[in-house]
Design an enzyme around this catalytic site. Sequence first.
Site, PDB file in Angstrom:
ATOM      1  N   ASN A 154      15.166  12.902   0.976  1.00  0.00           N
ATOM      2  CA  ASN A 154      14.696  14.149   1.571  1.00  0.00           C
ATOM      3  C   ASN A 154      13.433  14.196   2.002  1.00  0.00           C
ATOM      4  O   ASN A 154      13.120  14.691   3.315  1.00  0.00           O
ATOM      5  CB  ASN A 154      14.794  15.201   0.466  1.00  0.00           C
ATOM      6  CG  ASN A 154      14.148  15.089  -0.455  1.00  0.00           C
ATOM      7  OD1 ASN A 154      13.725  13.879  -1.057  1.00  0.00           O
ATOM      8  ND2 ASN A 154      13.890  15.928  -1.437  1.00  0.00           N
ATOM      9  N   VAL A 181      19.668   5.847   2.693  1.00  0.00           N
ATOM     10  CA  VAL A 181      19.996   6.699   3.587  1.00  0.00           C
ATOM     11  C   VAL A 181      18.890   6.935   4.735  1.00  0.00           C
ATOM     12  O   VAL A 181      19.221   7.395   5.973  1.00  0.00           O
ATOM     13  CB  VAL A 181      20.338   8.002   3.021  1.00  0.00           C
ATOM     14  CG1 VAL A 181      20.813   9.278   4.101  1.00  0.00           C
ATOM     15  CG2 VAL A 181      21.421   7.866   1.891  1.00  0.00           C
ATOM     16  N   VAL A 231      18.959  12.981 -11.651  1.00  0.00           N
ATOM     17  CA  VAL A 231      18.693  12.659 -13.002  1.00  0.00           C
ATOM     18  C   VAL A 231      19.566  11.646 -13.426  1.00  0.00           C
ATOM     19  O   VAL A 231      19.147  10.853 -14.138  1.00  0.00           O
ATOM     20  CB  VAL A 231      19.017  13.954 -13.544  1.00  0.00           C
ATOM     21  CG1 VAL A 231      19.220  13.784 -15.210  1.00  0.00           C
ATOM     22  CG2 VAL A 231      18.012  15.207 -13.617  1.00  0.00           C
ATOM     23  N   GLU A 251      10.585  11.501 -10.983  1.00  0.00           N
ATOM     24  CA  GLU A 251      10.520  12.816 -10.137  1.00  0.00           C
ATOM     25  C   GLU A 251      12.079  13.282  -9.766  1.00  0.00           C
ATOM     26  O   GLU A 251      12.407  12.247  -9.069  1.00  0.00           O
ATOM     27  CB  GLU A 251       9.797  12.614  -9.035  1.00  0.00           C
ATOM     28  CG  GLU A 251       8.181  12.558  -9.303  1.00  0.00           C
ATOM     29  CD  GLU A 251       7.605  13.735 -10.046  1.00  0.00           C
ATOM     30  OE1 GLU A 251       8.186  14.892 -10.042  1.00  0.00           O
ATOM     31  OE2 GLU A 251       6.432  13.511 -10.446  1.00  0.00           O
ATOM     32  N   CYS A 285      13.413  19.028  -3.933  1.00  0.00           N
ATOM     33  CA  CYS A 285      13.853  19.098  -5.290  1.00  0.00           C
ATOM     34  C   CYS A 285      13.406  20.381  -6.342  1.00  0.00           C
ATOM     35  O   CYS A 285      14.096  20.854  -7.179  1.00  0.00           O
ATOM     36  CB  CYS A 285      13.142  17.927  -6.024  1.00  0.00           C
ATOM     37  SG  CYS A 285      11.700  17.568  -5.626  1.00  0.00           S
ATOM     38  N   GLU A 461       3.079  13.507 -10.012  1.00  0.00           N
ATOM     39  CA  GLU A 461       2.331  12.993  -8.809  1.00  0.00           C
ATOM     40  C   GLU A 461       1.301  13.794  -8.360  1.00  0.00           C
ATOM     41  O   GLU A 461       1.070  14.891  -8.903  1.00  0.00           O
ATOM     42  CB  GLU A 461       3.442  12.767  -8.034  1.00  0.00           C
ATOM     43  CG  GLU A 461       4.566  11.799  -8.426  1.00  0.00           C
ATOM     44  CD  GLU A 461       5.399  11.307  -7.273  1.00  0.00           C
ATOM     45  OE1 GLU A 461       6.436  12.021  -6.679  1.00  0.00           O
ATOM     46  OE2 GLU A 461       5.413   9.872  -7.156  1.00  0.00           O
TER      47      GLU A 461
HETATM   48  P1  NAD Z   1      19.651   9.149  -6.025  1.00  0.00           P
HETATM   49  O1  NAD Z   1      19.298   9.146  -7.280  1.00  0.00           O
HETATM   50  O2  NAD Z   1      21.047   8.928  -5.401  1.00  0.00           O
HETATM   51  O3  NAD Z   1      18.654   7.962  -5.329  1.00  0.00           O
HETATM   52  C1  NAD Z   1      17.472   7.886  -5.379  1.00  0.00           C
HETATM   53  C2  NAD Z   1      16.871   6.215  -5.301  1.00  0.00           C
HETATM   54  O4  NAD Z   1      17.641   5.450  -6.413  1.00  0.00           O
HETATM   55  C3  NAD Z   1      17.565   5.530  -4.102  1.00  0.00           C
HETATM   56  O5  NAD Z   1      16.810   4.801  -3.437  1.00  0.00           O
HETATM   57  C4  NAD Z   1      18.901   4.823  -4.629  1.00  0.00           C
HETATM   58  O6  NAD Z   1      19.156   3.758  -3.869  1.00  0.00           O
HETATM   59  C5  NAD Z   1      18.063   4.252  -5.807  1.00  0.00           C
HETATM   60  N1  NAD Z   1      18.883   3.883  -6.948  1.00  0.00           N
HETATM   61  C6  NAD Z   1      20.248   4.182  -7.201  1.00  0.00           C
HETATM   62  N2  NAD Z   1      20.694   3.734  -8.212  1.00  0.00           N
HETATM   63  C7  NAD Z   1      19.698   2.791  -8.872  1.00  0.00           C
HETATM   64  C8  NAD Z   1      19.684   1.949  -9.784  1.00  0.00           C
HETATM   65  N3  NAD Z   1      20.727   2.144 -10.757  1.00  0.00           N
HETATM   66  N4  NAD Z   1      18.520   1.377 -10.033  1.00  0.00           N
HETATM   67  C9  NAD Z   1      17.280   1.441  -9.263  1.00  0.00           C
HETATM   68  N5  NAD Z   1      17.374   2.338  -8.280  1.00  0.00           N
HETATM   69  C10 NAD Z   1      18.557   3.111  -7.745  1.00  0.00           C
HETATM   70  O7  NAD Z   1      18.820  10.494  -5.337  1.00  0.00           O
HETATM   71  P2  NAD Z   1      18.953  10.875  -3.947  1.00  0.00           P
HETATM   72  O8  NAD Z   1      20.389  11.590  -3.596  1.00  0.00           O
HETATM   73  O9  NAD Z   1      18.522   9.739  -2.731  1.00  0.00           O
HETATM   74  O10 NAD Z   1      18.125  12.226  -3.852  1.00  0.00           O
HETATM   75  C11 NAD Z   1      18.471  13.139  -4.257  1.00  0.00           C
HETATM   76  C12 NAD Z   1      17.623  13.393  -5.451  1.00  0.00           C
HETATM   77  O11 NAD Z   1      16.582  13.324  -5.459  1.00  0.00           O
HETATM   78  C13 NAD Z   1      18.134  15.116  -5.880  1.00  0.00           C
HETATM   79  O12 NAD Z   1      18.581  15.202  -7.535  1.00  0.00           O
HETATM   80  C14 NAD Z   1      16.671  15.795  -6.089  1.00  0.00           C
HETATM   81  O13 NAD Z   1      16.567  16.630  -6.739  1.00  0.00           O
HETATM   82  C15 NAD Z   1      15.733  14.457  -6.293  1.00  0.00           C
HETATM   83  N6  NAD Z   1      14.663  14.797  -5.827  1.00  0.00           N
HETATM   84  C16 NAD Z   1      13.540  14.829  -6.706  1.00  0.00           C
HETATM   85  C17 NAD Z   1      12.263  14.862  -6.059  1.00  0.00           C
HETATM   86  C18 NAD Z   1      10.975  15.124  -7.251  1.00  0.00           C
HETATM   87  O14 NAD Z   1       9.832  15.120  -6.702  1.00  0.00           O
HETATM   88  N7  NAD Z   1      11.252  15.673  -8.464  1.00  0.00           N
HETATM   89  C19 NAD Z   1      12.136  14.865  -5.034  1.00  0.00           C
HETATM   90  C20 NAD Z   1      12.956  14.527  -3.959  1.00  0.00           C
HETATM   91  C21 NAD Z   1      14.320  14.589  -4.365  1.00  0.00           C
END
Ligand code: NAD
Length: 487
Positions: A154, A181, A231, A251, A285, A461
């Site tokens: 995002n 993505v 999560v 995060e 998020c 952060e």
């Molecule tokens: P996601 O969890 O699908 O992927 C996040 C990242 O983790 C990607 O780069 C992915 O390739 C990687 N990944 C996936 N499996 C992994 C593994 N087993 N080991 C290591 N890396 C792995 O999340 P997303 O769909 O890209 O993003 C959306 C989510 O992110 C939402 O739940 C949103 O709330 C959260 N988010 C949180 C914050 C925050 O600061 N709290 C900010 C933005 C997004």
Amino acid sequence: MMRDVQPTASHFIDGRYVDDTAGRLIESIYPATGDVVARLFSATPSIIEQALASAVRAQKEWGALKPVVRGRVLRKAADIVRARNRELSEIETLDTGKPIQETLVADAASGADALEYFAGLAATMTGETIPLGGDFVYTIREPLGVCVGIGAWNYPTQIACWKAAPALAAGNAMIFKPSEVTPLGALKLAEILMEAGAPAGLFNVVQGYGDVGAALVTDPRVAKVSLTGSVATGKKVYAAAAAGMRHVTMELGGKSPLIVFDDADIDSAVSAAINANFYSSGQVCSNGTRVFVHDAIRPNFLDKLVQRTANAVIGDPLDEATHVGPLVSEAQRNKVLGYIETGKAEGAKLLIGGRVPPSQNSGFYVEPTVFADVTDDMTIAREEIFGPVMAVLGFSDEADVIARANATEYGLAAGVFTADLARAHRVIGQLEAGTCWINTYNITPVEAPFGGVKLSGVGRENSRAALDHYSQIKSVYVATGPVAAAY
Ligand code: NAD
């Protein structure tokens, strides 16, 4: 005219672009049209090895520099990011589909703020001296070593900067894996850090799917992992990091409450609810997706909300007049449309939106959507949707709304609107959330700690607190007299 965003190669390692076409294909799709705008390859074991080896080497050099010199490099990077804001914003828009109206002010701009802020803090990381009656202890804040950053889709540029800036300021190297993505923005940061004088290998970008992230997290040379993601991924990454006793920052997601009391400035509260649900098409998020509005003002609040939502300009993200762009991918759009159907089926009242906009016959658009008459047990009030879907719930009692706001496994953020300052602080004090706002929402300046409690995360952060999460304390006892022994 669309910018050509195909990078020179997929990865940026040891100061240059490298590729290994044996890796799995990653297609960067412009969400407004569905067109492929760049083709990259997921990192192979050889690419991952190059990234780790060069980061280890660069960290030794960087960690030995005077902190003020490290700060100078970051400060220069901040200036370059600002100077290239237009170009970086267009890349961010093509990567994510977010409107240029937003990316021009929110993405590279907040990344530059982080680089500038941590540049200034680099030289302020000092220890303490603890007198012990002649003997004394002094402490040193040392870097952790090689840190891995893993990003969500995002805010690809902001996430890379929010992780790299404190990590580098504290003397670490970073290997950053963007979301598959949105692979483009972080490569630009790597170029800029090199141009600003960072040693080759200090900030490497490797592309890849979850398996590449997992390979980095478990490598013995890695000291820390900072993830922004869901999560579900957070649980996996945290567990993998724990096996090597690595430091983590998580995060993660949220389902945050925004509580509007009957004495609130209604127009401001409506503005905040719009920003907290429709900015970046709801893909934020910390969004306040459960909007609790006091019964006495709810009809008025909903009237204004619907009127103003109807004014949203949905369209071409590269047009500066556009307010609402597409979601990041077809999969995300389908997920959001699924939640809208569930909301209707479970009895929530759809006030506006809920469709693919009829004017958009390509791209992954969903209209800004407001549901009223939402109850706590409905799926759309419990699960993170990550799309432009607002759930409005009613309340009349302060203690009751606090209990309901806290009845979630998440705890990323929360907001309260009221003219009664005593109530504002009393309510915020009881909300289980890491990042809170009074009479505003979703403002995240680099000076303020950002992060969640409960399932929404670990660590913080931004702010001085982030430096603590990228460093460790060495404690040194200094004896000033002879040493005695029992025999
Ligand atoms: P996601 O969890 O699908 O992927 C996040 C990242 O983790 C990607 O780069 C992915 O390739 C990687 N990944 C996936 N499996 C992994 C593994 N087993 N080991 C290591 N890396 C792995 O999340 P997303 O769909 O890209 O993003 C959306 C989510 O992110 C939402 O739940 C949103 O709330 C959260 N988010 C949180 C914050 C925050 O600061 N709290 C900010 C933005 C997004």
